[in-house]
Scaffold this active site. Structure first.
Site, PDB file in Angstrom:
ATOM      1  N   ARG A  65       0.937  -0.939  -0.093  1.00 44.60           N
ATOM      2  CA  ARG A  65       0.261  -0.228   0.202  1.00 44.60           C
ATOM      3  C   ARG A  65       1.042   1.289  -0.143  1.00 44.60           C
ATOM      4  O   ARG A  65       1.963   0.961   0.489  1.00 44.60           O
ATOM      5  CB  ARG A  65      -0.620   0.213   0.909  1.00 44.60           C
ATOM      6  CG  ARG A  65      -2.010  -1.424   1.353  1.00 44.60           C
ATOM      7  CD  ARG A  65      -3.197  -0.952   0.273  1.00 44.60           C
ATOM      8  NE  ARG A  65      -3.456  -0.277  -0.278  1.00 44.60           N
ATOM      9  CZ  ARG A  65      -4.556   0.393   0.851  1.00 44.60           C
ATOM     10  NH1 ARG A  65      -5.429  -0.664   0.838  1.00 44.60           N
ATOM     11  NH2 ARG A  65      -5.856   1.490   0.175  1.00 44.60           N
ATOM     12  N   ASP A 226     -13.206   2.032   7.859  1.00 44.72           N
ATOM     13  CA  ASP A 226     -13.721   1.379   6.566  1.00 44.72           C
ATOM     14  C   ASP A 226     -14.558   0.259   6.339  1.00 44.72           C
ATOM     15  O   ASP A 226     -14.400  -0.594   5.755  1.00 44.72           O
ATOM     16  CB  ASP A 226     -13.044   1.478   5.269  1.00 44.72           C
ATOM     17  CG  ASP A 226     -13.477   1.680   3.947  1.00 44.72           C
ATOM     18  OD1 ASP A 226     -14.486   1.869   3.504  1.00 44.72           O
ATOM     19  OD2 ASP A 226     -13.178   2.235   2.846  1.00 44.72           O
ATOM     20  N   ASN A 231     -14.409  -4.488   1.511  1.00 50.41           N
ATOM     21  CA  ASN A 231     -12.647  -4.291   2.159  1.00 50.41           C
ATOM     22  C   ASN A 231     -12.503  -5.880   3.103  1.00 50.41           C
ATOM     23  O   ASN A 231     -11.238  -5.915   3.914  1.00 50.41           O
ATOM     24  CB  ASN A 231     -12.908  -3.366   2.873  1.00 50.41           C
ATOM     25  CG  ASN A 231     -12.406  -2.557   2.473  1.00 50.41           C
ATOM     26  OD1 ASN A 231     -12.267  -2.074   1.059  1.00 50.41           O
ATOM     27  ND2 ASN A 231     -13.044  -0.484   2.985  1.00 50.41           N
ATOM     28  N   ASP A 244      -8.210  -2.092   4.415  1.00 51.04           N
ATOM     29  CA  ASP A 244      -8.270  -0.960   4.036  1.00 51.04           C
ATOM     30  C   ASP A 244      -8.021  -0.531   5.912  1.00 51.04           C
ATOM     31  O   ASP A 244      -9.354   0.178   5.939  1.00 51.04           O
ATOM     32  CB  ASP A 244      -8.760  -0.757   3.656  1.00 51.04           C
ATOM     33  CG  ASP A 244      -8.523  -1.100   1.939  1.00 51.04           C
ATOM     34  OD1 ASP A 244      -7.776  -1.226   1.661  1.00 51.04           O
ATOM     35  OD2 ASP A 244      -9.705  -0.615   0.889  1.00 51.04           O
ATOM     36  N   GLU A 246      -6.710   2.839   6.590  1.00 51.77           N
ATOM     37  CA  GLU A 246      -6.583   4.171   7.120  1.00 51.77           C
ATOM     38  C   GLU A 246      -7.847   4.560   7.601  1.00 51.77           C
ATOM     39  O   GLU A 246      -6.967   6.095   7.458  1.00 51.77           O
ATOM     40  CB  GLU A 246      -6.905   4.382   5.401  1.00 51.77           C
ATOM     41  CG  GLU A 246      -7.471   4.852   4.667  1.00 51.77           C
ATOM     42  CD  GLU A 246      -6.857   4.432   3.265  1.00 51.77           C
ATOM     43  OE1 GLU A 246      -5.942   3.784   2.257  1.00 51.77           O
ATOM     44  OE2 GLU A 246      -7.895   4.503   2.414  1.00 51.77           O
TER      45      GLU A 246
END
Length: 353
Positions: A65, A226, A231, A244, A246
């Protein structure tokens, strides 16, 4: 919607060569990198790379990533990959969440032009975003019992994460805790993303929040942020990887629950508007909240508020994504800025009560 959303302007062959040099330094041996590719169906923020790393006679299938390059018009103003790396490890080790095994974090942008992290890649199936799984997918074609098994197992991920206990120091990289801090952060994000082209619909939604504010927000927990099935990587309708991180934050449990519920509604509304039935019996609020309560003993509350907030948050993100597409010449700018919000009709319906 187009078949693919641009997430990067970086050349894959150059990235492969640089990754090989970097990896050789990391493992202290001559290493090679092959089979470099980008996912085509999911992901619109930080850049994702798939590759196979080989050294010492063995190979590892990896995912990297990368924080996006400035010229790619990022979705978010900052990308704290160090915090993501740490949270993935915590979720895996302390909550038993099947977050990917985090291998390396590289803070030096000199190697690939930006900081990045590397994790192991899991095999399985992911409900696609483009085209949404509600239009046609392995999940849409699955038996009702299998879809329900997938739904319940996805909710179980949230339950396990929210029930785990972490120290204040472990969660400190995520910033201030609580619902008020979260909403303040979203206001700042909106100003960054759309300050030059204000979106009246989203500002109306922000104003709606205050008179409908929960009387007593629930206790703060580690939230995935998220939290959606797009995901997750599934095998036999069970999550084997939770991706994910973030948007991870510390706040009420309902932030994750409402996001998971609303993101399905977003796809379902698009599908119905296009004249297809979609999956109306999937991720319904009552079913999700009932399963969550069975698993945790906690009864989700104020879900009308959190569903509106999820719709607003998603509106900020999606409008930013559509502005990126305008920037890259993939679509013209609309005359009405509210049309940048793909689920405009849903937010208007929620505002109307």
């Amino acid at each position: 919607m187009t078949d693919e959303i641009r997430t990067s302007t970086r050349d894959l062959e150059e990235l492969r060569e640089r990754l090989a040099v970097w990896l050789s330094g990391r493992v202290g041996a001559r290493a090679s990198v092959s089979e470099v590719s980008r996912p085509s169906e999911n992901g619109m923020s930080s850049e994702t790379l798939f590759f196979t790393a080989t050294w010492g006679g063995g190979g590892t299938r990896c995912v990297a990533r990368l924080a996006p390059a400035v010229e790619s018009v990022p979705v978010f103003p900052s990308y704290d990959l160090r915090a993501q790396f740490g949270i993935m490890r915590l979720a895996r080790e302390k909550a038993g969440i099947p977050a990917p095994r985090a291998l390396w974090y590289e803070p030096d942008p000199g190697h690939l032009g930006t900081p990045f992290l590397v994790m192991e890649r899991e095999d399985g199936e992911v409900p696609p975003d483009v085209m949404p799984y509600t239009f046609g997918s392995w999940l849409l074609d699955a038996a009702p019992a299998d879809r329900r098994r997938l739904q319940d197992s996805a909710v179980a991920v949230l339950a396990a994460l929210h029930q785990a206990r972490f120290t204040a120091d472990e969660l400190a990289p995520l910033g201030p805790a609580g619902l008020r801090a979260h909403v303040d952060g979203q206001r700042a994000y909106y100003a960054w993303a759309h300050g030059e082209r204000r979106i009246p619909l989203l500002e109306r939604a922000f104003r709606w929040l205050e008179p409908h504010w929960p009387h007593e927000p629930g206790p703060d927990v580690l939230c995935w942020g998220d939290a959606r099935i797009g995901n997750m990587v599934f095998r036999d309708f069970t999550p084997v990887a939770v991706l994910d991180w973030e948007m991870a934050t510390v706040g009420p449990r309902e932030l994750d629950l409402s996001w998971m519920i609303f993101l399905h509604r977003f796809f379902q509304d698009l599908t119905v508007a296009a004249g297809f039935p979609g999956m109306p019996d999937f991720m319904r609020r009552g079913d999700v909240c009932q399963k969550y309560q069975e698993l945790t003993g906690y009864e989700p509350r104020d879900m009308d508020f959190y569903e509106m907030y999820a719709a607003l948050r998603h509106g900020i993100v999606m409008a930013r994504v559509w502005q990126r597409r305008i920037h890259f010449g993939e679509q013209p700018a609309p005359d009405d800025p509210d049309d940048l919000v793909l689920h405009r009709a849903t937010i208007e319906e929620l505002l109307a009560g």
